[in-house]
Design a protein around this motif. Structure first.
Motif, PDB file in Angstrom:
ATOM      1  N   ARG A  76      25.635  22.065   7.766  1.00 22.89           N
ATOM      2  CA  ARG A  76      25.251  22.492   9.118  1.00 22.89           C
ATOM      3  C   ARG A  76      23.757  22.739   9.270  1.00 22.89           C
ATOM      4  N   GLY A  77      23.073  23.020   8.176  1.00 25.76           N
ATOM      5  CA  GLY A  77      21.634  23.229   8.229  1.00 25.76           C
ATOM      6  C   GLY A  77      20.870  21.975   8.626  1.00 25.76           C
ATOM      7  N   PHE A  78      21.511  20.837   8.538  1.00 25.70           N
ATOM      8  CA  PHE A  78      20.875  19.584   8.943  1.00 25.70           C
ATOM      9  C   PHE A  78      21.087  19.283  10.427  1.00 25.70           C
ATOM     10  N   GLY A  79      21.820  20.137  11.103  1.00 25.52           N
ATOM     11  CA  GLY A  79      22.210  19.873  12.483  1.00 25.52           C
ATOM     12  C   GLY A  79      21.059  19.621  13.435  1.00 25.52           C
ATOM     13  N   TRP A  80      20.002  20.438  13.346  1.00 26.13           N
ATOM     14  CA  TRP A  80      18.901  20.286  14.286  1.00 26.13           C
ATOM     15  C   TRP A  80      18.234  18.935  14.110  1.00 26.13           C
ATOM     16  N   TRP A  81      17.898  18.581  12.866  1.00 28.51           N
ATOM     17  CA  TRP A  81      17.211  17.312  12.621  1.00 28.51           C
ATOM     18  C   TRP A  81      18.136  16.122  12.850  1.00 28.51           C
ATOM     19  N   ALA A  82      19.409  16.239  12.491  1.00 29.92           N
ATOM     20  CA  ALA A  82      20.355  15.147  12.747  1.00 29.92           C
ATOM     21  C   ALA A  82      20.555  14.959  14.249  1.00 29.92           C
ATOM     22  N   GLY A  83      20.602  16.067  14.996  1.00 32.70           N
ATOM     23  CA  GLY A  83      20.722  15.978  16.451  1.00 32.70           C
ATOM     24  C   GLY A  83      19.493  15.355  17.090  1.00 32.70           C
ATOM     25  N   LEU A  84      18.318  15.745  16.603  1.00 32.44           N
ATOM     26  CA  LEU A  84      17.079  15.156  17.108  1.00 32.44           C
ATOM     27  C   LEU A  84      17.044  13.657  16.804  1.00 32.44           C
ATOM     28  N   THR A  85      17.434  13.286  15.608  1.00 33.19           N
ATOM     29  CA  THR A  85      17.464  11.871  15.222  1.00 33.19           C
ATOM     30  C   THR A  85      18.427  11.097  16.123  1.00 33.19           C
ATOM     31  N   PHE A  86      19.582  11.675  16.395  1.00 33.19           N
ATOM     32  CA  PHE A  86      20.553  11.030  17.280  1.00 33.19           C
ATOM     33  C   PHE A  86      19.976  10.883  18.686  1.00 33.19           C
ATOM     34  N   GLY A  87      19.341  11.925  19.190  1.00 35.79           N
ATOM     35  CA  GLY A  87      18.735  11.863  20.521  1.00 35.79           C
ATOM     36  C   GLY A  87      17.643  10.810  20.612  1.00 35.79           C
ATOM     37  N   LEU A  88      16.804  10.729  19.590  1.00 25.76           N
ATOM     38  CA  LEU A  88      15.753   9.710  19.573  1.00 25.76           C
ATOM     39  C   LEU A  88      16.349   8.305  19.480  1.00 25.76           C
ATOM     40  N   TYR A  89      17.446   8.171  18.743  1.00 26.80           N
ATOM     41  CA  TYR A  89      18.110   6.868  18.642  1.00 26.80           C
ATOM     42  C   TYR A  89      18.674   6.447  19.998  1.00 26.80           C
TER      43      TYR A  89
END
Length: 148
Positions: A76-89
């Protein structure tokens, strides 16, 4: 009590291989996107098909990272960066689908941001994997490479 960085939570559970592979594939795939776009612009315009295919294929590691960070508690600690990556994608796909010059001008810029975010996710995943190995060595579960 020492505060543990959120991406290093529950190291005893390890880091799933599929999550690590997705984090490794994503920046490499984005670099492939830049290469295929360069080939299409400066060499053979037939490479736009490769560029589109690679862009679509990157959906798999992007969603794997986001899904893993939402479903697997220790990730879950990766959520912010994974969410940002998804949004940028998603933004990248929208910019490419627009096909009008003002939107297409932003496409390479957003690709650079996406590469940066994907690289940060990779660095964080690799740090977690290394910290897990170090923890197992200190617990006596695993021996250092030099002692094998």
């Amino acid at each position: 009590m020492d505060k543990i960085h959120d991406t290093l939570a529950d190291l005893s559970g390890g880091t799933p291989v599929w999550f690590t592979v997705a984090a490794c594939i994503l920046p490499v795939g984005i670099l492939g996107q830049f290469l295929s776009a360069g080939l299409a612009l400066f060499s053979d315009s037939g490479h736009w098909g490769l560029h589109a295919f690679l862009g679509g294929a990157l959906f798999i590691p992007v969603t794997s990272l986001l899904t893993g960070s939402l479903i697997v508690a220790r990730l879950r600690g990766f959520g912010w960066w994974a969410g940002l990556t998804f949004g940028l994608y998603v933004g990248q796909v929208i910019l490419a689908a627009g096909s009008t010059p003002p939107l297409l001008w932003l496409h390479p810029f957003n690709g650079t941001l996406l590469f940066g975010a994907a690289s940060i996710v990779l660095f964080k995943v690799e740090r977690r994997v290394a910290a897990g190995k170090t923890a197992r060595i200190h617990q006596g579960v695993e021996r250092p490479i030099a002692d094998r």
